[in-house]
Scaffold this motif. Structure first.
Motif, PDB file in Angstrom:
ATOM      1  N   LEU A  87     -15.452  22.036   7.100  1.00  0.00           N
ATOM      2  CA  LEU A  87     -14.526  22.153   8.230  1.00  0.00           C
ATOM      3  C   LEU A  87     -13.428  21.094   8.155  1.00  0.00           C
ATOM      4  N   ALA A  88     -13.774  19.917   7.629  1.00  0.00           N
ATOM      5  CA  ALA A  88     -12.768  18.870   7.437  1.00  0.00           C
ATOM      6  C   ALA A  88     -11.738  19.306   6.404  1.00  0.00           C
ATOM      7  N   LYS A  89     -12.190  19.947   5.333  1.00  0.00           N
ATOM      8  CA  LYS A  89     -11.268  20.437   4.308  1.00  0.00           C
ATOM      9  C   LYS A  89     -10.328  21.496   4.862  1.00  0.00           C
ATOM     10  N   ARG A 112     -14.133  11.773   4.649  1.00  0.00           N
ATOM     11  CA  ARG A 112     -12.707  11.428   4.581  1.00  0.00           C
ATOM     12  C   ARG A 112     -12.221  11.427   3.134  1.00  0.00           C
ATOM     13  N   ARG A 113     -13.004  10.804   2.263  1.00  0.00           N
ATOM     14  CA  ARG A 113     -12.609  10.723   0.857  1.00  0.00           C
ATOM     15  C   ARG A 113     -12.593  12.089   0.198  1.00  0.00           C
ATOM     16  N   ALA A 114     -13.639  12.867   0.417  1.00  0.00           N
ATOM     17  CA  ALA A 114     -13.777  14.149  -0.273  1.00  0.00           C
ATOM     18  C   ALA A 114     -12.809  15.210   0.238  1.00  0.00           C
ATOM     19  N   SER A 115     -12.454  15.140   1.501  1.00  0.00           N
ATOM     20  CA  SER A 115     -11.596  16.164   2.113  1.00  0.00           C
ATOM     21  C   SER A 115     -10.126  15.774   2.154  1.00  0.00           C
ATOM     22  N   GLY A 118      -8.308  12.242   7.188  1.00  0.00           N
ATOM     23  CA  GLY A 118      -8.688  10.978   7.808  1.00  0.00           C
ATOM     24  C   GLY A 118      -9.149  11.116   9.242  1.00  0.00           C
ATOM     25  N   ASN A 119      -9.125  12.341   9.757  1.00  0.00           N
ATOM     26  CA  ASN A 119      -9.421  12.569  11.173  1.00  0.00           C
ATOM     27  C   ASN A 119     -10.902  12.881  11.377  1.00  0.00           C
ATOM     28  N   ILE A 120     -11.747  12.017  10.847  1.00  0.00           N
ATOM     29  CA  ILE A 120     -13.211  12.198  10.931  1.00  0.00           C
ATOM     30  C   ILE A 120     -13.771  11.025  11.735  1.00  0.00           C
ATOM     31  N   ILE A 121     -14.471  11.329  12.807  1.00  0.00           N
ATOM     32  CA  ILE A 121     -14.947  10.318  13.749  1.00  0.00           C
ATOM     33  C   ILE A 121     -16.469  10.316  13.785  1.00  0.00           C
TER      34      ILE A 121
END
Length: 351
Positions: A87-89, A112-115, A118-121
């Protein structure tokens, strides 16, 4: 002796072929061992077909989720992590609710790194503590403008006779009550964010479950497997009752079975008295029929993203397709009764 007569020429010829390879030698090798090679090829193809069957549905849509906010519980490992990563991707803002702070923060960094998103909380959430659920909900409501997708993913399976902070049976508390409370606390914002989705990760184990209203916490006699099945049936019944209560709001509620997935979920079974060593001879078979976490996440992703899943509510998915859950007699009555009991147990009951 027959086995030796069959195998020794094969290995001898194979060694000769490797040491002196040519297409003429390869042709001769295949002609001399045609039957055995045909059998090996048929076995390999058969295993591949079986593996494909057990892996199940794969969601291949490239649909984006830019501007959408997703809250997912237990997103630090297993299918929760793989779902959050996918979902982040797709561009979503993803809020991870996890009990372990170190692992939760590390999972957020990995996503964050893989996708490249940066909007991962990360926010701490212990579903076995109703106060922790309330704190997570307060922080999320204060920080998030919208909640478009709530994915109730976290779970515990066949643990020993543990109790939650409030003294409830651990599997029912974690798998059902914590998610029941969280969903209700976030519900107004989810409705304001419509069209939105609530997704409850259940299990095929629900078919063996029944809601033991006379002894919901298994105080008379604890059975890890029955307690797990009860909690997974509760996920399905909660889904159906909530979907009725949200008719006309633009919020869909669906449950799903991810399949048999090779994750950490089974880590407590030996503590509960299940002898895992007895399964070692079956390990190759288990690896054949079980999914990887990425494969197990496909139905969760389907339920969260697909256009088809967004058009139905109160349903149950497996392998990225609609399936019929196994329900108790007088299901609607049981669903209402479970709702009332859950409200009382989590402190939402008003008189």
């Amino acid at each position: 002796m027959v086995q030796q007569e069959i195998n020794m020429p094969f290995y001898s010829d194979l060694t000769e072929l490797i040491s002196d390879f040519s297409f003429d030698n390869l042709k001769s090798f295949c002609e001399n061992h045609y039957i055995l090679l045909s059998g090996l090829l048929s076995t390999a193809v058969g295993l591949k077909l079986l593996r494909t069957y057990f892996v199940g549905g794969v969601f291949r849509s490239k649909a984006r989720l830019d501007g959408k906010t997703v809250v997912i519980t237990g997103g630090n490992t297993g299918i929760g992590f793989e779902t959050a990563l996918d979902l982040a991707k797709r561009g979503a803002r993803v809020v991870l609710g996890c009990r372990d702070v170190t692992r939760g923060e590390e999972a957020a960094k990995k996503i964050r790194r893989a996708s490249g998103n940066g909007n991962i909380i990360f926010r701490r959430l212990d579903l076995a503590s109703l106060e922790s659920v309330r704190q997570f909900a307060r922080e999320t409501l204060a920080a998030e403008k919208d909640i478009h997708i709530l994915l109730n993913n976290a779970g515990i399976m066949m643990c020993p006779n543990w109790k939650s902070v409030e003294g409830y049976e651990m599997q029912f508390a974690t798998n059902h009550l914590g998610h029941f409370l969280l969903t209700n606390l976030l519900l107004e914002k989810i409705k304001k964010s419509a069209p939105s989705r609530i997704i409850n990760v259940s299990s095929r184990a629900h078919i063996r479950g029944q809601i033991n209203f006379d002894d919901i916490n298994f105080q008379k006699e604890y059975h890890p497997r029955l307690a797990y099945s009860q909690s997974k049936l509760a996920n399905v019944l909660f889904t159906r009752e909530l979907s009725r209560r949200l008719e006309g709001t633009g919020v869909t509620v669906n449950a799903l079975h991810p399949g048999m997935v090779n994750t950490e979920l089974a880590r407590h079974m030996s503590e509960a008295g299940y002898h895992m060593w007895a399964l070692y001879p079956l390990y190759p078979l288990l690896m054949l029929v079980s999914k990887t976490p990425e494969q197990g996440a496909q139905t969760s992703i389907y339920a969260a993203v697909s256009e088809e899943a967004g058009k139905v509510t109160g349903k149950y998915f497996s392998d990225c397709a609609l399936k019929d859950p196994v329900l108790p007699e007088n299901s609607e009555e049981v669903e209402r009764r479970l709702w009332d009991l859950s409200e009382e147990m989590v402190g939402l009951k008003t008189h």
